[in-house]
Design a protein around this motif. Structure first.
Motif, PDB file in Angstrom:
ATOM      1  N   MET A  27       2.503   1.714  -3.537  1.00 47.37           N
ATOM      2  CA  MET A  27       1.523   2.115  -4.545  1.00 47.37           C
ATOM      3  C   MET A  27       1.168   3.592  -4.401  1.00 47.37           C
ATOM      4  SD  MET A  27       1.003  -0.352  -6.600  1.00 47.37           S
ATOM      5  CE  MET A  27      -0.459   0.251  -7.428  1.00 47.37           C
ATOM      6  N   SER A  28       1.031   4.069  -3.157  1.00 51.26           N
ATOM      7  CA  SER A  28       0.735   5.489  -2.946  1.00 51.26           C
ATOM      8  C   SER A  28       1.905   6.370  -3.375  1.00 51.26           C
ATOM      9  CB  SER A  28       0.383   5.737  -1.476  1.00 51.26           C
ATOM     10  OG  SER A  28       1.488   5.405  -0.633  1.00 51.26           O
ATOM     11  N   VAL A  29       3.142   5.914  -3.091  1.00 52.96           N
ATOM     12  CA  VAL A  29       4.324   6.686  -3.485  1.00 52.96           C
ATOM     13  C   VAL A  29       4.450   6.740  -5.003  1.00 52.96           C
ATOM     14  CG1 VAL A  29       6.843   6.729  -3.422  1.00 52.96           C
ATOM     15  CG2 VAL A  29       5.561   6.261  -1.342  1.00 52.96           C
ATOM     16  N   ASN A  36       0.824  -1.210   0.000  1.00 54.14           N
ATOM     17  CA  ASN A  36       0.000   0.000   0.000  1.00 54.14           C
ATOM     18  C   ASN A  36       0.858   1.259   0.000  1.00 54.14           C
ATOM     19  OD1 ASN A  36      -2.330  -1.575   0.053  1.00 54.14           O
ATOM     20  ND2 ASN A  36      -2.385  -1.610   2.292  1.00 54.14           N
ATOM     21  N   TYR A  37       1.952   1.239   0.758  1.00 48.23           N
ATOM     22  CA  TYR A  37       2.824   2.416   0.814  1.00 48.23           C
ATOM     23  C   TYR A  37       3.484   2.679  -0.537  1.00 48.23           C
ATOM     24  CZ  TYR A  37       6.868   5.314   1.877  1.00 48.23           C
ATOM     25  OH  TYR A  37       7.820   6.293   1.860  1.00 48.23           O
ATOM     26  N   LYS A  80       2.071   6.493  -7.235  1.00 49.18           N
ATOM     27  CA  LYS A  80       1.023   7.353  -7.782  1.00 49.18           C
ATOM     28  C   LYS A  80       1.367   8.823  -7.585  1.00 49.18           C
ATOM     29  CE  LYS A  80      -3.944   8.205  -7.580  1.00 49.18           C
ATOM     30  NZ  LYS A  80      -5.226   7.832  -6.933  1.00 49.18           N
ATOM     31  N   ARG A  81       1.884   9.177  -6.397  1.00 50.08           N
ATOM     32  CA  ARG A  81       2.239  10.566  -6.118  1.00 50.08           C
ATOM     33  C   ARG A  81       3.414  11.020  -6.967  1.00 50.08           C
ATOM     34  NH1 ARG A  81       3.242   9.899  -1.222  1.00 50.08           N
ATOM     35  NH2 ARG A  81       5.532   9.916  -1.266  1.00 50.08           N
TER      36      ARG A  81
END
Length: 316
Positions: free
Chosen positions: A221-223, A218-219, A225-226
Motif C-alpha cells: 500500500m505504501s509503494v 502495508n508495504y 501510494k508513492r
C-alpha cells in the motif's frame, strides 16, 4: 464431456459477446474481451481455492482428503456425489469376473427393487476402476458408485488414478496458467482499454501475494501510494474529456433544430385526421337535441327548455 455438451457450453460462453449481427472486426475484439474475462475468472477461482476454507459436511477422512486436492468448485461437486453415495449398497458378484478383475453390483437401497437401476463396477488388480455410469470418463469426477465402494473398503484417500489433474489445486501450476497477453503495437499497447486490462491482470496477482500477511499489505500500500504520486508528477497526461473537446470542431453556422419525426404510439389509431382547437370550436359543432321541443342549441336541453318552463307556469 461429450462433443455436444462441449459445443453447447462454448456457445453459452460466447453468447454474451457475439451475436448474429456481429461483424468480423467486432467479433475479433469481443473474442479478446471474452478471453480476458475468462482469465480474470480463473485468477479469482485460484484465489478462492487457495485462501478460502472448504466447508465439510462430515468428518470423513476421504472428504478431508478431497478438500486438500480438489479446487473449490470441484470439491462442491465431489460433496454432492459423496452425499448421494450413502444411499447405495455394494454387492460382490461371484463368477462374473476373472483372475485379473472383480465385478461388483451397486444399487440404490432407498428405492423398491422393481424401480432399482443396477450399476456394475469393475475393479482390476492393478488398481484401475471402471463403472457403467461413465461419469469419470465424461467429466473426470469420481462417481458415487466408486465412492461407495471405497467407503466399504475403508479407504481414507482417493486413489491417484481417480483424480484428474486439471481439477486439482495444483492443476494450473503443472499445466501452466491460461495464456493471455495484451495486444501490442511495437512496444506500446495500442488502446487504453488494453492498457487498463493489462494493469488489472498484473495487480490481480500482486494483490494475491500482498494479502497473505499484514506486513506485505502495508508495504504494498505504501509503494502504490508513492508510485502513484510519482507517475502523476513525472508523466502528466491529458484527460480523455479534454482530448475529445480539442478534437471537436463546431460549425460556424448553427444548423436549424428541427422537430423529431413523429413515431407511431401505442393504442388504436385515430379515425380521420387530427383537428386543431379552432376547428373543434367552430360553429359547425353539433349540439345535443332537446328531448322536449327537439331544438338543437348550445346550452339547451330538457332541464332549461323555455317551452317546458312556460308550460309549467301556465298550469300554476
Amino acid at each position: 464431456m461429450t462433443t455436444t455438451s462441449r459445443s453447447e457450453s462454448m456457445n453459452l460462453f460466447f453468447d454474451e459477446y457475439v451475436k448474429a449481427s456481429t461483424g468480423l472486426k467486432e467479433f475479433i475484439e469481443n473474442s479478446q474481451k471474452a478471453l480476458d474475462s475468462q482469465y480474470l475468472r480463473e485468477v479469482q477461482a485460484d484465489f478462492d481455492t487457495e485462501y478460502k476454507e472448504m466447508r465439510l459436511f462430515s468428518n470423513s477422512s476421504m472428504e478431508i482428503h478431497a478438500s486438500k486436492i480438489y479446487t473449490k468448485e470441484m470439491f462442491k461437486r465431489f460433496q454432492k456425489e459423496f452425499q448421494k453415495s450413502q444411499s447405495f449398497v455394494v454387492k460382490s458378484m461371484k463368477g462374473c469376473g476373472d483372475y485379473l478383475s472383480k465385478m461388483y453390483l451397486v444399487e440404490k437401497s432407498t428405492l423398491p427393487e422393481i424401480n432399482r437401476r443396477n450399476f456394475f463396477l469393475k475393479v482390476s488388480i492393478d488398481g484401475s476402476y471402471s463403472c457403467t455410469c461413465k461419469k469419470f470418463e465424461h467429466s473426470g469426477m469420481i462417481c458415487r458408485h466408486m465412492i461407495r465402494y471405497l467407503n466399504k473398503k475403508q479407504k481414507t484417500m482417493i486413489p491417484p488414478d481417480l483424480v484428474t489433474m486439471r481439477w486439482t489445486i495444483n492443476g494450473n501450476k503443472v499445466a501452466g496458467p491460461l495464456p493471455c497477453t495484451p495486444r501490442m503495437l511495437g512496444n506500446v499497447v495500442e488502446s487504453q482499454t488494453a492498457r487498463y486490462s493489462g494493469l488489472c491482470k498484473a495487480f490481480q496477482g500482486l494483490s494475491v501475494i500482498g494479502s497473505c500477511s499484514v506486513p506485505r499489505y502495508n508495504y504494498l500500500m505504501s509503494v502504490i501510494k508513492r508510485e502513484n504520486e510519482y507517475v502523476i508528477k513525472s508523466f502528466p497526461g491529458e484527460e480523455r474529456e479534454k482530448k475529445i473537446n480539442e478534437d471537436y470542431e463546431s460549425d460556424e453556422e448553427d444548423d436549424p433544430l428541427l422537430d423529431p419525426p413523429r413515431s407511431q404510439t401505442k393504442g388504436r389509431p385515430k379515425a380521420g385526421r387530427f383537428k386543431r382547437g379552432i376547428e373543434t370550436s367552430s360553429s359547425n359543432k353539433q349540439f345535443r337535441k332537446c328531448s322536449f321541443c327537439g331544438a338543437r342549441e348550445e346550452g339547451h336541453d330538457r332541464r332549461n327548455c323555455p317551452s317546458r318552463l312556460l308550460g309549467k307556469k301556465g298550469k300554476n
